[in-house]
Design an enzyme around this catalytic site. Structure first.
Site, PDB file in Angstrom:
ATOM      1  CE  LYS A  13      -2.310  -0.962   3.741  1.00 40.34           C
ATOM      2  NZ  LYS A  13      -1.639  -2.261   4.056  1.00 40.34           N
ATOM      3  NE  ARG A  88      -4.234   1.230  11.569  1.00 44.99           N
ATOM      4  CZ  ARG A  88      -3.292   0.612  10.876  1.00 44.99           C
ATOM      5  NH1 ARG A  88      -3.491  -0.629  10.458  1.00 44.99           N
ATOM      6  NH2 ARG A  88      -2.151   1.211  10.591  1.00 44.99           N
ATOM      7  NE  ARG A 123      10.833  -6.126   5.739  1.00 46.32           N
ATOM      8  CZ  ARG A 123       9.729  -5.385   5.746  1.00 46.32           C
ATOM      9  NH1 ARG A 123       9.520  -4.503   4.772  1.00 46.32           N
ATOM     10  NH2 ARG A 123       8.825  -5.529   6.693  1.00 46.32           N
ATOM     11  NE  ARG A 167       2.525  -6.186  10.816  1.00 48.69           N
ATOM     12  CZ  ARG A 167       3.358  -5.750   9.871  1.00 48.69           C
ATOM     13  NH1 ARG A 167       4.512  -6.355   9.664  1.00 48.69           N
ATOM     14  NH2 ARG A 167       3.021  -4.729   9.113  1.00 48.69           N
TER      15      ARG A 167
END
Length: 211
Positions: A13, A88, A123, A167
């Site tokens: 995003k 949210r 990552r 998450r």
């Protein structure tokens, strides 16, 4: 052009928001940036927010939405804006609608959980210089070693598999219901993002032109 961006963590995003902001010449507005600005400027809302943050509490919706309303009233938003990270929850979406934003679209960048785990879980970051790599998309020349300074690469706590899964659980429980909310309102545009950044950007541009 008024755009609300939805999508799970790791959907890209932020990247797409930057590209849209440049294309249309409108600001990207994120919750974190707004809150930090209010606190830094010492506004009444910022002082209230800082109190909650200092006490380790969640900032109440009414304060967050008041900060959003204050930000959207600034001159640079007259030609449009991009909301990233807000709303949210359904109550936040309802509060936004009460602000009478006018005509806007909601871009839902859809990515499968497995792909999110691959993107974020791969990552790696240099513990010394902060250079960022990815085991699949941008690997270092030597596995586990930074190209720039030769220091060891680490997995940040945010990128640990268990953290990413948590998450995603929070996203599915709290934010994903917004997809149905905006679909019923006729505002939703679904964008499947499982290819490159450029492919996702092209899909968004095509959808906005049709809209």
């Amino acid at each position: 052009m008024k755009i609300i961006l939805l999508g799970p963590p790791g959907a890209g995003k932020g990247t797409q928001a930057e590209l849209l902001a440049e294309r249309y010449g409108i600001p990207t507005i994120s919750t974190g940036n707004m809150i930090r600005a209010e606190v830094r400027e010492g506004t009444p809302l910022g002082q209230k927010t800082k109190q909650y943050i200092d006490e380790g509490q969640l900032v109440p919706d009414e304060i967050i939405m008041a900060i959003v309303e204050s930000r959207l009233a600034k001159p640079d938003c007259e030609g449009g804006f991009i909301l990233d990270g807000i709303p949210r929850t359904i109550p936040q979406a309802q509060a936004l609608d009460e602000m009478d934003l006018g005509d806007y679209v909601v871009l839902n960048i859809s990515v499968a959980d497995e792909e999110i785990l691959n993107r974020l879980g791969g990552r790696r970051v240099c513990g010394k210089c902060g250079a960022t790599y990815h085991v699949t998309f941008n690997p270092p020349k030597t596995e586990g070693v930074c190209n720039t300074c030769g220091d060891a690469l680490i997995i940040r706590p945010d990128d640990a598999k268990e953290t990413i899964q948590k998450r995603l659980e929070v996203y599915h429980a709290q934010t994903e219901p917004l997809v149905s909310y905006y679909e019923k309102a006729g505002k939703l545009i679904n964008i499947l993002s499982e290819g490159s950044v450029e492919e996702t950007t092209a899909a968004i541009q095509t959808a906005l032109e049709v809209k």
